[in-house]
Design an enzyme around this catalytic site. Structure first.
Site, PDB file in Angstrom:
ATOM      1  N   LYS A  51      52.133  43.086  13.511  1.00 49.98           N
ATOM      2  CA  LYS A  51      53.133  42.254  12.825  1.00 49.98           C
ATOM      3  C   LYS A  51      54.418  43.042  12.569  1.00 49.98           C
ATOM      4  O   LYS A  51      55.527  42.518  12.743  1.00 49.98           O
ATOM      5  CB  LYS A  51      52.552  41.702  11.512  1.00 49.98           C
ATOM      6  CG  LYS A  51      51.521  40.597  11.747  1.00 49.98           C
ATOM      7  CD  LYS A  51      50.695  40.281  10.505  1.00 49.98           C
ATOM      8  CE  LYS A  51      49.611  39.257  10.844  1.00 49.98           C
ATOM      9  NZ  LYS A  51      48.689  38.978   9.744  1.00 49.98           N
ATOM     10  N   GLN A  78      47.455  40.362   3.608  1.00 51.90           N
ATOM     11  CA  GLN A  78      46.499  40.404   4.714  1.00 51.90           C
ATOM     12  C   GLN A  78      45.065  40.176   4.198  1.00 51.90           C
ATOM     13  O   GLN A  78      44.618  40.862   3.295  1.00 51.90           O
ATOM     14  CB  GLN A  78      46.609  41.756   5.431  1.00 51.90           C
ATOM     15  CG  GLN A  78      45.730  41.871   6.668  1.00 51.90           C
ATOM     16  CD  GLN A  78      46.107  40.911   7.788  1.00 51.90           C
ATOM     17  OE1 GLN A  78      47.277  40.673   8.061  1.00 51.90           O
ATOM     18  NE2 GLN A  78      45.116  40.355   8.452  1.00 51.90           N
ATOM     19  N   ASP A  85      52.347  32.480   5.826  1.00 50.59           N
ATOM     20  CA  ASP A  85      51.019  32.322   6.443  1.00 50.59           C
ATOM     21  C   ASP A  85      50.575  30.858   6.430  1.00 50.59           C
ATOM     22  O   ASP A  85      49.673  30.467   7.153  1.00 50.59           O
ATOM     23  CB  ASP A  85      49.973  33.167   5.691  1.00 50.59           C
ATOM     24  CG  ASP A  85      49.604  34.441   6.444  1.00 50.59           C
ATOM     25  OD1 ASP A  85      49.813  34.490   7.672  1.00 50.59           O
ATOM     26  OD2 ASP A  85      49.083  35.375   5.807  1.00 50.59           O
TER      27      ASP A  85
END
Length: 293
Positions: free
Chosen positions: A52, A96, A119
């Site tokens: 990422k 995460q 997200d």
């Protein structure tokens, strides 16, 4: 049989984003800024977050990585989430997953400001998605839609079977495939561990989206001739011949299923790269304040 090259498409999308960012900055606009929180040292999470950060560089974004050890308290983590919510310099951020057992993932997700939830996991974004309102669509389903679009795969009126009902892939994927749009307008069946006629459902499907996390689950007898197969599975299976000691294995027994398909995604190199690129697309939207002011 056409192999769906997620790697090539993801590179293409990143270049498109980079061109747009260069233009924004050239006109005096703000460079989009994505922050990521990483707890502990889980191998899979480390790999994802590194990818990422690298993607942010390619897209011309600013990125920040905030690390915590595995013993961080829930309150300390939530305090950092609230701080990022208030930080006007950060356009979007992710925490995460998975998180250590002593931290409630749901509480963390709900504490993130939905306007920065790139997200797409916050209940407000999930709810807006399910009724077709503009929102941040979660990355993996969004990446799959992009692949269907770029390969011009027909979805309208098709029978689509989604294997798996997770909040991250299965459920949003089903909702998106039945939306009044392209890709969408499909007749969707969701199968899971309690489904009675799972094999029969798959045999009738024009499109199979496998997101169970069970290596080699979809076998040749489950797939009809000419089907489109999207494999979301990425399970680390031990493999002594690999330097890492494992190989990434999908939910589909690729070698035997592929010859029957009109389109199929490989693992790795199919859905995976698109997941990261979808996060980049959401970050660009957040930077431009397109969805939420």
């Amino acid at each position: 049989m056409t192999l769906i090259d997620g790697k090539a498409i993801s590179e293409q999308v990143k270049q498109e984003i980079a061109a747009e960012v260069a233009e924004i900055v050239a006109h005096g606009g703000k460079r989009p800024h994505l922050a990521a929180i990483l707890v502990g040292h889980d191998g899979g999470s480390e790999t994802y977050v590194a990818a990422k950060v690298k993607a942010c560089e390619v897209c011309g974004f600013k990125s920040s990585l905030i690390r915590y050890e595995v013993d961080v308290t829930e309150e300390e983590l939530l305090a950092k989430v609230r701080e990022l919510n208030e930080d006007a310099n950060v356009d979007g951020f992710i925490v995460q997953l998975p998180l250590p057992k002593h931290i409630s993932e749901q509480k963390v997700i709900e504490t993130i400001d939905y306007r920065k939830d790139v997200d797409g996991f916050h209940p407000i974004n999930v709810g807006r998605m399910s009724i077709g309102l503009p929102c941040y669509v979660s990355a993996t389903p969004n990446g799959i839609l992009e692949l269907l679009k770029r390969y011009q795969i027909e979805t309208s009126g098709k029978k689509c079977v989604v294997l798996g009902r997770s909040n991250i892939v299965g459920k949003p994927m089903a909702a998106l495939m039945m939306q009044k749009a392209y890709p969408g307008d499909a007749t969707v069946t969701v199968c899971h561990s309690h489904s009675k006629d799972l094999i029969k459902e798959c045999q009738e499907a024009d499109i199979i989206i496998a997101a169970l996390g069970q290596p080699n689950f979809v076998k040749t007898e489950m797939v009809k001739e000419g089907a489109v197969v999207i494999d979301v599975g990425t399970t680390r299976v031990p493999d002594a011949s690999k330097k890492s000691g494992f190989k990434l294995t999908g939910d589909v027994k690729f070698d035997e299923v592929a010859p029957k398909c009109s389109f199929i995604t490989p693992v790795p190199g199919g859905v995976g790269p698109m997941t990261i690129v979808s996060l980049m697309k959401n970050t660009l939207l957040a930077g431009k304040k397109v969805i939420y002011q």
